[in-house]
Structure formats: structure tokens, C-alpha cells
Design an enzyme around this catalytic site. Structure first.
Site, short mmCIF file in Angstrom:
data_model
loop_
_atom_site.label_atom_id
_atom_site.label_comp_id
_atom_site.label_asym_id
_atom_site.label_seq_id
_atom_site.Cartn_x
_atom_site.Cartn_y
_atom_site.Cartn_z
N GLU A 16 88.60 17.85 64.20
CA GLU A 16 88.12 17.39 62.89
C GLU A 16 86.73 16.79 62.99
O GLU A 16 86.13 16.41 61.98
CB GLU A 16 89.09 16.33 62.33
CG GLU A 16 90.48 16.85 62.05
CD GLU A 16 90.47 18.09 61.17
OE1 GLU A 16 91.04 19.10 61.59
OE2 GLU A 16 89.85 18.04 60.09
N ASP A 40 53.58 37.72 60.98
CA ASP A 40 52.22 37.26 60.67
C ASP A 40 52.33 35.96 59.89
O ASP A 40 53.35 35.71 59.24
CB ASP A 40 51.50 38.30 59.82
CG ASP A 40 51.50 39.64 60.54
OD1 ASP A 40 51.39 40.67 59.88
OD2 ASP A 40 51.69 39.60 61.78
N PRO A 52 78.27 20.05 59.07
CA PRO A 52 77.94 20.30 57.66
C PRO A 52 77.18 19.15 57.01
O PRO A 52 76.57 19.31 55.97
CB PRO A 52 79.30 20.50 56.98
CG PRO A 52 80.24 20.82 58.09
CD PRO A 52 79.72 20.07 59.29
N ARG A 87 63.27 32.90 70.37
CA ARG A 87 62.44 34.05 70.02
C ARG A 87 61.04 33.62 69.60
O ARG A 87 60.13 34.43 69.49
CB ARG A 87 63.10 34.90 68.95
CG ARG A 87 63.35 34.19 67.64
CD ARG A 87 64.49 34.83 66.89
NE ARG A 87 64.29 36.23 66.64
CZ ARG A 87 63.51 36.72 65.68
NH1 ARG A 87 62.85 35.89 64.92
NH2 ARG A 87 63.40 38.00 65.50
N1 LIG Z 1 77.57 24.13 58.69
C1 LIG Z 1 77.52 23.92 60.00
O1 LIG Z 1 76.48 24.05 60.66
C2 LIG Z 1 78.79 23.47 60.70
C3 LIG Z 1 78.74 22.89 61.96
C4 LIG Z 1 79.93 22.50 62.58
C5 LIG Z 1 81.12 22.70 61.90
N2 LIG Z 1 82.32 22.34 62.42
C6 LIG Z 1 82.49 21.45 63.53
C7 LIG Z 1 81.94 20.08 63.24
C8 LIG Z 1 82.94 19.10 63.80
C9 LIG Z 1 84.21 19.84 64.04
C10 LIG Z 1 83.96 21.29 63.83
N3 LIG Z 1 81.15 23.31 60.69
C11 LIG Z 1 80.00 23.68 60.09
#
Ligand SMILES: NC(=O)c1ccc(NC2CCCC2)nc1
Length: 247
Positions: A117, A170, A90, A155
Site C-alpha cells: 500500500e 531539434d 501518484p 536517451r
Molecule cells: N502514477 C505513478 O507514477 C505510480 C507510482 C507508484 C504506484 N504504486 C506504488 C506506490 C506505493 C505502492 C505501489 N502507483 C502509481
């Protein structure tokens, strides 16, 4: 193009990728997908890949060494020139069509999918050039984000989608929402297919589809229009759409 995913759920990645467009791309040899499980690079009986967080707090953190050995093997397995290592989290850069378009140029994309975590920060600093994110939300692992990247990039690779496949966007469609799509029957639940689509007038159909994309983008995602230069013709089409909406 080669994708290498560092994940403690290798079957999840392989089984999911084998469907549809990505599965075909792999069978055609246009895409190569390898998975590397940090558990295979542990030396203890329990194949420990995680440990308790320093500073306390809930959950576990993925250890540096198993990840490092996994990624070293992923790197050694390909003599690629253009390689990028990405951690899915995130905290990352939003995954957009532009990011996918840029990634097509790579020879190898190594995707680190965390669990628990998260992973030891020192591994992110030492090994991960970039962090990418699906959006501002937390899920239980990076694997789904990795699959989105693999699908979205695959893709775009030459030869993956036949000429007749709808995703051949396009150039002017980029950055706009898609137009509506219809198929048989012509009437269902009392609702007809728009006449223009039955007309056989290809220029008119193309014009209508562009107008629908412009209009829907204006209605649902006006923010996308802020950083898109519309041609005078496109502006006229959008104005016409707005007027017809009022009538
Ligand atoms: N928004 C995302 O792309 C995303 C990616 C990994 C995640 N969780 C993972 C990251 C580390 C432990 C779980 N959550 C959300």
C-alpha cells in the site's frame, strides 16, 4: 550517470533495463544501474520488509528500517556530488520531458520503488527529496515508473543515441507532438507516402515535418500550444495547415 533503485524486485529492474537504448547505455558505461533490495537489510528469518498499517485498513506498509539501510548503502556506494532521492508515487510531480531534461544534470538519481500500500511516511519525510508520478493512476509498484525515468533520462545523455537516431529532437520540436513517419514500401494498402518525403528537398521535408508537428499538436493537444511561443514562421505554417485541412 548513475541510477540506484531501491526495490524488492531487483531482477525486474535489471532484466528490463538491459534491452534497447538503456541496455546499450549501460554496456557503454554511460549509464550505471545498481539495485538495492530492502530484504537484504532485514534481520528476521522471513526477511520482513512490510507490516500492518497503524489505524487499520487493508494491505501492508513497507517498513522504515530496511528501506533506510538500503538507501544508506546506495548512497555510500557512490561519491557523487549531485544526488537526488525520488519516491515514485501518484502523489508526485508529473514526469514530463522537462523533468527528464532537468535530471540529466544529476550525477546520481536514487529511485525508491514502493510496493504493497506504500511506505512509512516518515521514510518519505526523512529521505525522499521529491516525489514523481507517471500520471494520475495507481499501479502495483514504483518499478515501472523508475524504468520510465531511467529510459527517458538515459536517451538524453550524450553518446547514448547515435546522430542518426530519430530521437535527436531539434530544439523547436520540444513541446510539440511528433510528425508522421513512413518507410518502405512507397505504396501499401493503396496508401502512398507523402510526395514531399520522396522529393529529396531537405528544406521542404524539414518544413513539412515541423508543419505536421504543429498541426497535430493543435489538433490533439492544443493545451501544449498554450505555453509555447510560436515564431512567426511557425504560426504561418500552422495557419497553412489549418487552411489545407478545410480544403
Ligand atoms: N502514477 C505513478 O507514477 C505510480 C507510482 C507508484 C504506484 N504504486 C506504488 C506506490 C506505493 C505502492 C505501489 N502507483 C502509481
Amino acid at each position: 550517470m548513475r541510477f540506484d533503485v531501491i526495490t524488492i524486485f531487483p531482477e525486474m529492474m535489471l532484466d528490463s533495463a538491459m534491452y534497447g537504448v538503456t541496455g546499450r547505455a549501460i554496456k557503454q558505461g554511460i549509464v550505471n544501474l545498481s539495485v538495492w533490495n530492502p530484504r537484504n537489510y532485514t534481520s528476521d528469518r522471513h526477511k520482513t520488509v512490510d507490516d500492518r498499517p497503524y489505524g487499520g485498513g487493508p494491505g501492508m506498509v513497507m517498513k522504515y528500517q530496511p528501506l533506510k539501510d538500503a538507501i544508506d548503502n546506495a548512497k555510500d556506494s557512490a561519491d557523487a556530488r549531485c544526488v537526488k532521492v525520488v519516491y515514485l508515487s501518484p502523489q508526485g510531480r508529473p514526469i514530463t520531458q522537462q523533468l527528464l531534461n532537468e535530471s540529466v544534470a544529476l550525477d546520481q538519481l536514487i529511485l525508491v520503488a514502493g510496493r504493497y500500500e506504500g511506505i512509512d511516511e516518515r521514510f518519505i519525510e526523512d529521505e525522499c527529496e521529491e516525489e514523481w508520478s507517471l500520471g494520475d493512476f495507481v499501479i502495483s509498484g514504483g518499478e515501472l515508473a523508475a524504468l520510465v525515468v531511467i529510459d527517458g533520462v538515459s536517451r538524453l545523455l550524450p553518446g547514448v543515441l547515435g546522430d542518426d537516431e530519430s530521437a535527436q529532437q531539434d530544439s523547436h520540436m520540444y513541446g510539440l507532438l511528433d510528425c508522421p513517419h513512413y518507410t518502405r514500401p512507397e505504396v501499401i494498402e493503396g496508401k502512398k507516402v507523402p510526395d514531399v518525403l520522396l522529393s529529396g528537398n531537405h528544406k521542404g521535408i524539414e518544413r513539412w515535418r515541423l508543419q505536421q508537428s504543429l498541426g497535430r499538436t493543435w489538433q490533439k493537444r492544443p493545451d501544449l500550444l498554450l505555453n509555447k511561443e510560436l515564431t512567426t514562421e511557425q504560426q504561418a505554417l500552422l495557419e497553412e495547415f489549418k487552411i489545407e485541412l478545410k480544403n
